[in-house]
Design an enzyme around this catalytic site. Structure first.
Site, PDB file in Angstrom:
ATOM      1  N   GLY A  54       0.840  -1.210   0.000  1.00 41.60           N
ATOM      2  CA  GLY A  54       0.000   0.000   0.000  1.00 41.60           C
ATOM      3  C   GLY A  54       0.866   1.247   0.000  1.00 41.60           C
ATOM      4  N   ILE A 106      -0.751  -1.994  -5.988  1.00 37.86           N
ATOM      5  CA  ILE A 106      -1.694  -2.810  -6.753  1.00 37.86           C
ATOM      6  C   ILE A 106      -1.927  -2.131  -8.102  1.00 37.86           C
ATOM      7  CG2 ILE A 106      -2.919  -3.995  -4.873  1.00 37.86           C
ATOM      8  CD1 ILE A 106      -5.074  -1.740  -5.147  1.00 37.86           C
ATOM      9  N   TYR A 144     -15.357  -1.561   9.709  1.00 43.75           N
ATOM     10  CA  TYR A 144     -13.966  -1.110   9.828  1.00 43.75           C
ATOM     11  C   TYR A 144     -13.406  -1.536  11.193  1.00 43.75           C
ATOM     12  CZ  TYR A 144     -10.133   2.354  10.023  1.00 43.75           C
ATOM     13  OH  TYR A 144      -8.915   2.987  10.121  1.00 43.75           O
TER      14      TYR A 144
HETATM   15  N1  SER Z   1      -8.752   7.763   9.898  1.00 45.63           N
HETATM   16  C1  SER Z   1      -9.548   6.588  10.085  1.00 45.63           C
HETATM   17  C2  SER Z   1     -10.907   6.795   9.547  1.00 45.63           C
HETATM   18  O1  SER Z   1     -11.423   7.876   9.747  1.00 45.63           O
HETATM   19  C3  SER Z   1      -9.635   6.204  11.535  1.00 45.63           C
HETATM   20  O2  SER Z   1      -8.483   5.540  11.933  1.00 45.63           O
HETATM   21  O3  SER Z   1     -11.464   5.917   8.978  1.00 45.63           O
END
Ligand code: SER
Length: 355
Positions: free
Chosen positions: A46, A73, A181
């Site tokens: 990345g 990628i 997430y």
């Molecule tokens: N910067 C990230 C987000 O806002 C949080 O770790 O998704």
């Protein structure tokens, strides 16, 4: 003859065998420390993303250009300085053979795994978030196990949820996030700890706050407003803030974030009681506080609110500020920037960049 010569050398220089052995051991451990610190072969997965683009540059400064492979990628190939200063290789986390081949070809001993979707994008593409964040990490950990690599994988303030203590969130506490997430970040922490305990893979991570930088913009995070606000201020535009006044979140200037990742990976393992992942913190603010700080340097700057319910919902489920004392104790973590010094540096660099 040999024994006589050896005896006379030891008598003339007044050195004993245990003394000599001690000195050789000391020399070996110094060489070992030197090799560990200065002779790394690193793969940054990345490398063209928000953290990766700056981390790759920083690692090249530290360990030498040729030793840092910029993993990318298709569609996100390195360009400019990143492309010209060192090796690059396609390294897609969903393709374990590809990762293994890059690791073998470049004799990689450390992998910085920065492949992930940010929180808002992940909410819209949950399966892809899991595929990259969790299945991708699994692929990397297997390659690391087979090839003896250390692995750094960022976790996040998003690994906490509404039932976590909000203020000075402890290092070890409830982690029941409500976003995909967060669910994938908790899983990466647990999976990384599992590989360390079961297979001895040297896994380490930090829980990043919102990272603020003038180099590569973030894409689709809840904390992105704290980057966008500087661009608006420098362009002389009114800023429309998607996060409500009073919403506190931990934030960090990128140089501190890079320093955290590198110094954790260089830390003495015998001091680490934790591994995945460490709370780190440097500043916590709400939209009003960052606005007022920028206004000190840009008095005409205007901000209005148009709250985005998805972003606000995510922000409301995250802590206000983390307690980072474990990182301070176990690997001497200390941030350099506060809101004011970051603002001065961001405005100066963005003025230059957007001229
Ligand atoms: N910067 C990230 C987000 O806002 C949080 O770790 O998704």
């Amino acid at each position: 003859m040999f024994f006589a010569l050896r005896a006379s050398i030891f008598t003339i220089f007044k050195i004993s065998i245990p003394y000599l052995v001690k000195k050789i051991c000391l020399l070996c451990s110094l060489v070992n420390i030197y090799l560990k610190i200065f002779m790394k072969n690193v793969l940054v997965i990345g490398s063209t993303g928000q953290i990766g683009s700056e981390l790759t540059r920083e690692l090249r400064k530290r360990y030498g250009n040729d030793n840092i492979v910029a993993g990318f990628i298709k569609g996100a190939e390195p360009t400019g300085e990143l492309k010209e200063t060192g090796p690059a290789a396609e390294a897609d986390v969903t393709n374990p053979e590809m990762i293994a081949n890059v690791v073998k070809k470049h004799n990689v001993d450390t992998i910085y795994n920065l492949a992930a979707l940010l929180s808002v994008v992940a909410e819209n593409k949950p399966r892809l978030a899991w595929k990259i964040g969790v299945d991708g990490l699994w692929n990397i950990l297997e390659v690391a196990r087979e090839n003896g690599c250390a692995v750094f994988t960022p976790s996040s303030i998003g690994s906490f949820g509404p039932s976590t203590p909000r203020v000075l969130t402890p290092q070890d506490t409830v982690q029941r996030p409500g976003t995909i997430y967060g669910v994938s970040k908790v899983t990466t922490e647990l999976l990384s700890d599992y590989y360390f305990k079961k297979y001895g893979v040297d896994t380490r991570s930090v829980r990043f706050p919102g990272l603020i930088s003038y180099v590569t913009p973030p894409g689709g995070g809840t904390t992105d407003y704290a980057v966008d606000i500087y661009y608006a201020a420098v362009r002389g535009e009114e800023f429309v803030c998607p996060i409500k006044k009073g919403t506190l979140m931990d934030m960090m200037y990128m140089p501190d974030g890079l320093h955290a990742a590198i110094s954790l990976m260089e830390a003495d393992p015998s001091r680490l009681k934790h591994r995945n992942g460490f709370n780190i913190a440097s500043m916590s603010f709400d939209p009003e506080k960052i606005y007022q700080t920028i206004k000190r340097y840009k008095p005409d700057f205007k901000m209005v609110y148009d709250v985005d319910p998805l972003k606000q919902g995510i922000a409301d489920s995250w802590p206000d500020c983390l307690d980072d004392s474990a990182a301070r104790e176990e690997w001497d973590w200390r941030p350099q920037f506060d809101l004011d010094s970051m603002t001065v540096d961001m405005l100066k660099n963005l003025e230059r960049k957007l001229k």
